[in-house]
Design an enzyme around this catalytic site. Structure first.
Site, short mmCIF file in Angstrom:
data_model
loop_
_atom_site.label_atom_id
_atom_site.label_comp_id
_atom_site.label_asym_id
_atom_site.label_seq_id
_atom_site.Cartn_x
_atom_site.Cartn_y
_atom_site.Cartn_z
N ASN A 40 0.88 -1.17 0.00
CA ASN A 40 0.00 0.00 0.00
C ASN A 40 0.91 1.22 0.00
O ASN A 40 1.52 1.54 1.01
CB ASN A 40 -0.87 -0.04 1.26
CG ASN A 40 -1.65 1.24 1.49
OD1 ASN A 40 -1.73 2.10 0.60
ND2 ASN A 40 -2.22 1.37 2.68
N LYS A 55 0.13 4.26 -0.24
CA LYS A 55 -0.49 5.44 0.39
C LYS A 55 -0.28 6.66 -0.53
O LYS A 55 -0.32 6.50 -1.75
CB LYS A 55 0.06 5.64 1.80
CG LYS A 55 -0.03 4.35 2.62
CD LYS A 55 0.25 4.53 4.08
CE LYS A 55 0.11 3.19 4.78
NZ LYS A 55 0.25 3.30 6.22
N HIS A 106 -9.23 1.34 5.15
CA HIS A 106 -7.94 1.48 5.84
C HIS A 106 -8.11 2.44 7.02
O HIS A 106 -8.89 3.40 6.93
CB HIS A 106 -6.88 2.00 4.86
CG HIS A 106 -5.51 1.96 5.42
ND1 HIS A 106 -5.05 2.92 6.31
CD2 HIS A 106 -4.50 1.08 5.28
CE1 HIS A 106 -3.82 2.61 6.67
NE2 HIS A 106 -3.45 1.50 6.05
N GLU A 132 -6.42 4.79 8.04
CA GLU A 132 -6.18 6.21 7.72
C GLU A 132 -7.39 6.84 7.06
O GLU A 132 -7.66 8.03 7.26
CB GLU A 132 -4.91 6.33 6.85
CG GLU A 132 -3.67 6.09 7.70
CD GLU A 132 -2.48 5.52 6.94
OE1 GLU A 132 -2.45 5.58 5.70
OE2 GLU A 132 -1.56 5.00 7.62
N GLU A 151 -5.01 -4.79 10.83
CA GLU A 151 -3.92 -3.84 11.01
C GLU A 151 -4.15 -3.05 12.30
O GLU A 151 -4.94 -2.10 12.32
CB GLU A 151 -3.89 -2.85 9.84
CG GLU A 151 -3.69 -3.49 8.49
CD GLU A 151 -3.16 -2.48 7.47
OE1 GLU A 151 -2.06 -2.69 6.99
OE2 GLU A 151 -3.84 -1.49 7.21
N GLY A 178 3.12 2.11 10.68
CA GLY A 178 4.14 3.15 10.51
C GLY A 178 4.93 3.47 11.76
O GLY A 178 5.65 4.47 11.80
N SER A 182 3.80 -2.31 10.21
CA SER A 182 5.25 -2.41 10.41
C SER A 182 5.84 -3.76 10.01
O SER A 182 6.81 -4.23 10.62
CB SER A 182 5.61 -2.06 11.87
OG SER A 182 5.31 -0.70 12.13
#
Ligand code: PGA
Length: 255
Positions: free
Chosen positions: A14, A16, A99, A101, A169, A175, A214
């Site tokens: 991904n 992003k 996701h 985010e 996730e 991250g 991660s």
């Protein structure tokens, strides 16, 4: 040891909001790495929309190209949005939805995520539906209940092993360089699998459940060996072909 009943693993990148046209060199390199050294899993990269056409046109036979999101409608007055049909025109077979985010930045609810997954599935794509708890939810002991309720509410009723993948996730692992213990991943994936089997029977046993947060070459073997982990969703370590291939090649040892 190889579990012969498990679905074939998928290692998905991904990107992003990263990548300009020059990043197509990484796809060519990744394609060459897989070509020369092989891959025991399926390989997917989901770039920003602006690169989908460029990367799909490369015709990299070892690297599928997907998308990071889609609108819940097929067309219409939705300025700035992209539909699943538009994505499918480039041959993309996978669309990430929900996701964390997007859930955080765009206030997407489980209901919205479910509608987007349905839109993706209606075009013949596989929806990669993301779920995961925050650090506060984990510390409160609510990780299992949060994640299973997200799965239940975000997955369309006609989900099948072909049109649906789940990505677990943990928000706090994305991250950050922090990863859950293998035991914690095993617990959550087993709970997700139980929800899928209860609702979808035999097909629920075949729906892929990816782990994300991660993942890198140095921890991929341990994380990907956990029961009911059928691949990875990778952010930062998917941007460079060498890093990403390091994760893909973890499957050489797992089988
Ligand atoms: P990360 O991102 O690998 O950079 O932690 C994972 C994701 O958000 O899919």
């Amino acid at each position: 040891m190889t579990d012969m009943t498990a679905p074939k693993a998928l290692v998905a990148g991904n990107w992003k909001m990263n990548g300009l046209k020059a990043a197509s060199a990484e796809i060519s390199k990744l394609n060459d790495l897989v070509n020369e050294n092989g891959a025991k899993c399926d390989v997917l990269i989901c770039p920003p929309y602006t690169l989908i056409g460029t990367l799909a046109d490369l015709g990299a036979e070892n690297v599928a190209i997907g998308a990071q999101d889609c609108h819940m409608n097929i067309s219409g007055a939705h300025t700035g949005d992209i539909s699943a049909e538009m994505i499918r025109e480039f041959g993309c077979e996978h669309i990430i939805v929900g996701h964390s985010e997007r859930r955080a930045d765009h206030g997407e609810s489980n209901e919205t995520v479910k509608a987007k997954a349905s839109a993706a599935q209606a075009t013949g794509a596989t929806a990669i539906i993301c779920v995961g708890e925050t650090i506060d939810e984990r510390e409160a002991g609510d990780a299992v209940s949060v994640v299973t309720s997200q799965v239940k509410a975000s997955i369309p009723d006609d989900a099948t092993a072909d049109n649906t993948t789940i990505a677990y996730e943990p928000v706090w692992a994305i991250g950050t360089g922090k990863v859950p213990t293998a035991g914690d991943v095993e617990e959550i994936h087993a709970e997700i699998r139980a929800v899928l089997e209860t609702r979808f029977g035999a097909d629920g046993a075949k729906i892929r459940i990816l782990y994300g947060g991660s993942v890198k070459a140095s921890n991929a073997n341990e994380l990907m060996s956990v029961p009911n982990v059928n691949g990875a969703l990778v952010g930062g370590a998917s941007l460079k072909a060498d890093d990403f291939y390091g994760i893909i090649s973890a499957y050489d040892e797992i089988g």
